[in-house]
Design a protein around this motif. Structure first.
Motif, short mmCIF file in Angstrom:
data_model
loop_
_atom_site.label_atom_id
_atom_site.label_comp_id
_atom_site.label_asym_id
_atom_site.label_seq_id
_atom_site.Cartn_x
_atom_site.Cartn_y
_atom_site.Cartn_z
N GLN A 250 25.87 26.92 39.96
CA GLN A 250 27.31 27.79 39.38
C GLN A 250 26.42 29.07 38.61
O GLN A 250 27.02 30.66 37.96
CB GLN A 250 28.71 27.33 39.06
N GLU A 251 25.67 28.25 37.45
CA GLU A 251 24.64 29.73 36.92
C GLU A 251 24.61 30.61 38.06
O GLU A 251 24.29 31.93 37.00
CB GLU A 251 23.44 28.79 36.25
N HIS A 252 23.73 30.16 38.59
CA HIS A 252 23.20 31.48 39.80
C HIS A 252 24.12 32.59 40.46
O HIS A 252 24.05 33.65 40.28
CB HIS A 252 22.22 31.32 40.32
N MET A 253 24.95 31.99 40.46
CA MET A 253 25.64 33.23 41.10
C MET A 253 27.00 33.31 40.16
O MET A 253 27.30 35.36 40.37
CB MET A 253 27.75 31.25 41.72
N GLU A 254 27.14 33.30 38.77
CA GLU A 254 28.27 34.19 38.43
C GLU A 254 26.98 35.74 37.93
O GLU A 254 27.50 36.58 38.02
CB GLU A 254 27.76 33.78 36.56
#
Length: 817
Positions: A16-20
């Protein structure tokens, strides 16, 4: 900061950190569960809404992936692409998450599938790799993901393909109830079955390293044979104001060289293909034709974006980051080499982005029966066309002698998977010594000196090559998993007479040429007529000392066996062809020889009950699955495996076919039966010019509730004139005789008189009483129930759009006939 991370728990946080922040999000997973989709749903939705390029590929291995999970996944946002790997029983266990933006990238690979326990508290091992640690490895991973994502074994997940998967899923779990219960209780149990090792026999050839040869300076070359005609027509098409066109040239006639000759008139050129070897061969061809330009490769490993002419991999260029590295007007000419249908959406994204002066599609496939993507993106405008039969007749390709050998395999008992036979079941009948012996004897009887053998699988290629070797023939099995002999070395050995035959699986369909090959051996069922045509082309190149090419082909009761011989017919599609015959009319210097049992089999296949209708239905269903919804009439024409005109010929109208196939709702069936005569009239009214359909299109512009109301020539005139003059090709085709040429400048009175005298008067007189033109008013003579207006409007619009498209397509191609 560069880093490598070991992640045992809560992978979801890292994802989720990188998807954002990522502009590119690629997920590759063995299976997908509802619990995993729901964890990522909101994050994926936000990423898609900000324009991120999101692609997710899951597998159907052991039918663990839940149909509901797939439905929820592709329903998150229309721009998220989801594809399903059809494993056919072969293990599929990758787990990878790739993220990239303009400045950085991150790559996770490990054990976590897309499920809640795998992404949160399950016992998992994953490695996270920052792009800066090794940019080459990262680029390779991105490239390999896209190749896998668009592989022939994948299908796009949509409402139609999901129905098919759901049926297979429930069928499998009914037969394996314990497996279903196990997965329901604990999502993270991996049923790991070992990958079956592909046997690669150690052989006498040993190992070697093949390096690209140093750049060679060539003298410039000039067009020859078909290239002369094609270049003339292509340049005329450009001068006439078209901005896109397609050229169809049989394998061996130099379509890439043609593109290079045409490219001489443009400053900046982009050549796009789906295989690296095609890019590099195209680069060499262009260098010979335009030596004063600079050339660059743009793929997973090399990014040479400043060159005059760039050869780009679609798998790299379709990534948002790489696409937007170029300005929209960077290229004057874009050349699209024929490509796999699965990647059509990526090609369309690239073409929607760029704004070239001209778009050229080139293909070697004369029939649009397997994929029509190049054809469709060029709006059906064929500037030049020549198939291999005509090229043989004109002496531009080698003659052939075709030998059809009877194959007693009963293919009707082998499961058909929509576009291919089930590999496991097919292998059971192929890997038999009696079959191999029959193949060997036919080859020994008819062969010449250098043979390419086309197989349906790696196992079959290995099996037959070993069988031939044991009987003192010098052969090698060459495929993607072969490590003992490089492809270039095997080709050189065949050319030098050190090998008798190469057994291969699709390596030589396109992009690789061996002109000295004089024998082709087909030991696979013809699943694709396009692929068969490409493979035949491998043996027809002219070569010193080659007087003809031998084609040895196994003929069994497989699909397309009874229609593929028509590809050799010089009279195919000709008006002088009175009646379809089993044995085609081949060029004078060619011949067809069939076993008696093969003839009997083909005759029997032709007598099957409604074979034509069954084929039309099968091709329609496949297109519907690819699109995810019922195709429009124009989509059927542009993308369908069977020609739309075949539906028209068999059913009078596309909508009667839909009625017959059970594709209409109950309400639609009622409307069809009430207004069938009108639909047939719109479909079949003769058109020497486009005028009738332009008038109808003007009526349709008024909307679903008013389209059928009476109309005068004066009301039609503005639309009529604008439609025929806004596109240069329409004006030159239908508005350029002595009378209408004067109307390029709008004159309402003269345009109205033309409309009244021609389309309105003529159509009313030939419409079997369905239309009238009295007192300067053009009208329908039948009433339409208000409840039926919307459906009939939509169907009339579909036919009108189809007929206008086909009309201008046909007229544009008359200059090449």
């Amino acid at each position: 900061m560069s880093k490598v991370e070991f992640i045992k728990r809560n992978l979801i946080e890292k994802i989720q950190e990188h998807m954002e922040t990522a502009s590119t999000i690629y997920i590759l997973t063995s299976f997908v569960m509802k619990s995993g989709v729901r964890l990522l749903k909101e994050t994926l939705k936000k990423a898609a809404e900000r324009g991120a390029d999101i692609k997710i590929c899951a597998g159907d291995y052991l039918f663990v992936t839940q149909p509901e999970a797939l439905h929820e996944l592709f329903s998150i946002h229309p721009d998220i692409e989801v594809r399903l790997w059809r494993s056919s029983g072969v293990s599929f266990h990758p787990k990878a998450y790739l993220f990239e933006n303009t400045t950085s990238g991150y790559f996770i690979v490990g054990s976590s599938n897309l499920s809640k326990s795998a992404l949160t508290e399950g016992i998992e091992w994953n490695i996270g790799l920052d792009k800066s640690v090794d940019e080459n490895v990262f680029a390779k991973a991105m490239e390999e993901f896209l190749k896998l994502f668009y592989a022939d074994a994948t299908v796009q997940v949509n409402e139609e393909t999901l129905k098919d998967y759901e049926n297979q899923y429930h069928d499998y779990h009914q037969r394996h109830p314990n497996l279903a219960r196990t997965w329901a209780e604990a999502e993270e149990i991996e049923l790991m079955l070992p990958l079956e090792q592909t046997k690669v026999d150690a052989n006498k050839f040993g190992h070697s390293v093949v390096r690209d040869p140093a750049i060679v300076t060539y003298e410039t070359i000039q067009p020859r044979f078909a290239q002369v005609e094609a270049l003339k027509q292509l340049e005329a098409t450009y001068e006439e104001g078209y901005d896109k066109a397609m050229v169809v040239m049989a394998t061996g006639l130099g379509k890439t060289y043609l593109a290079a000759f045409f490219a001489r008139r443009f400053q900046k050129v982009l050549f796009i293909a789906h295989r690296e070897e095609i890019l590099r061969q195209a680069k060499k061809s262009f260098q010979r034709v335009i030596p004063d330009k600079t050339f660059g490769i743009y793929d997973g490993n090399v990014k040479e974006k400043e060159a005059d002419i760039i050869f780009a991999s679609i798998f790299t260029l379709s990534m948002k980051k790489h696409l937007e590295a170029f300005a929209k007007d960077s290229f004057d000419l874009i050349v699209i080499d024929e490509f796999h249908h699965a990647a059509a959406r990526s090609y369309q994204r690239v073409l929607d982005y760029f704004q070239p002066k001209f778009l050229l599609g080139i293909t070697a496939t004369p029939d649009r029966n397997d994929n029509k993507d190049v054809y469709a993106i060029c709006d059906g405008n064929v500037a030049y066309k020549i198939d291999f039969i005509e090229a043989v007749q004109r002496g531009w390709l080698a003659p052939f002698r075709y030998y059809g050998v009877y194959d007693d395999t009963d293919y009707s008992k082998i499961k058909w998977l929509g576009n291919r036979y089930d590999e496991a079941e097919l292998l059971q009948v192929q890997l038999r010594e009696e079959m191999a012996d029959k193949i060997l004897k036919a080859w020994e009887k008819y062969k010449k000196t250098r043979t390419l053998v086309f197989c349906s699988s790696i196992k079959q290629a290995d099996f037959l090559s070993e069988y031939f070797q044991k009987r003192n023939h010098r052969t090698v099995s060459l495929h993607s998993k072969q490590t003992d002999i490089p492809r270039d070395q095997a080709i050189a050995m065949l050319e030098n007479g050190e090998l008798d035959a190469i057994f291969t699986v699709d390596l030589f369909n396109e992009g690789v040429d061996i002109p000295s090959v004089d024998t082709l051996l087909f030991v696979r069922p013809t699943e694709s007529l396009t692929v068969f045509t490409q493979q035949v082309g491998r043996g027809l190149r002219l070569h010193e000392g080659k007087d003809y090419c031998v084609i040895i082909d196994l003929i069994g009761n497989y699909r397309n066996a009874d229609v593929k011989l028509a590809l050799f017919d010089t009279e195919r599609g000709s008006s002088k062809k009175k009646k379809a015959t089993l044995i085609p009319t081949v060029p004078e210097n060619c011949s067809i020889h069939l076993d008696v049992r093969a003839i009997n089999l083909l005759e029997e296949m032709r007598k099957k009950r409604q074979p034509r209708r069954e084929k039309l239905l099968l091709d329609y269903q496949q297109l519907k699955q690819e699109l995810g919804y019922r195709p429009t009439y124009l989509q059927l024409h542009l993308y369908g495996r069977s020609e739309a005109v075949e539906y028209k010929s068999e059913f009078k109208t596309y909508f009667r076919f839909l009625y017959w196939a059970g594709e209409l709702s109950e309400r639609e069936r009622e409307v069809f039966l009430k207004y069938e005569s009108w639909l047939v009239e719109v479909e079949r009214t003769p058109m020497t010019k486009s005028y009738k359909m332009v008038v109808l299109q003007a009526m349709l512009q008024r909307g679903s509730s008013r389209w059928h109301l009476p109309i005068t020539p004066q009301e039609v005139a503005p639309f009529f004139h604008r439609y025929l003059t806004e596109k240069e090709y329409r004006k030159r085709i239908d508005f350029s005789d002595k009378e209408t040429k004067r109307l390029w400048i709008y004159d309402e009175e003269k345009v109205s008189k033309l409309i009244a005298r021609m389309p309105m008067t003529k159509w009313s007189g030939s419409s079997n009483g369905l239309l009238s033109f009295d007192n300067n008013v053009f009208s329908l003579t039948f009433s339409i129930d208000p409840a039926d207006e919307e459906i009939l409007y939509k169907w009339t619009q579909e036919i009108c759009e189809y007929r206008l498209h086909v009309y201008f397509e046909r007229k544009a191609s008359t200059k090449i006939e």
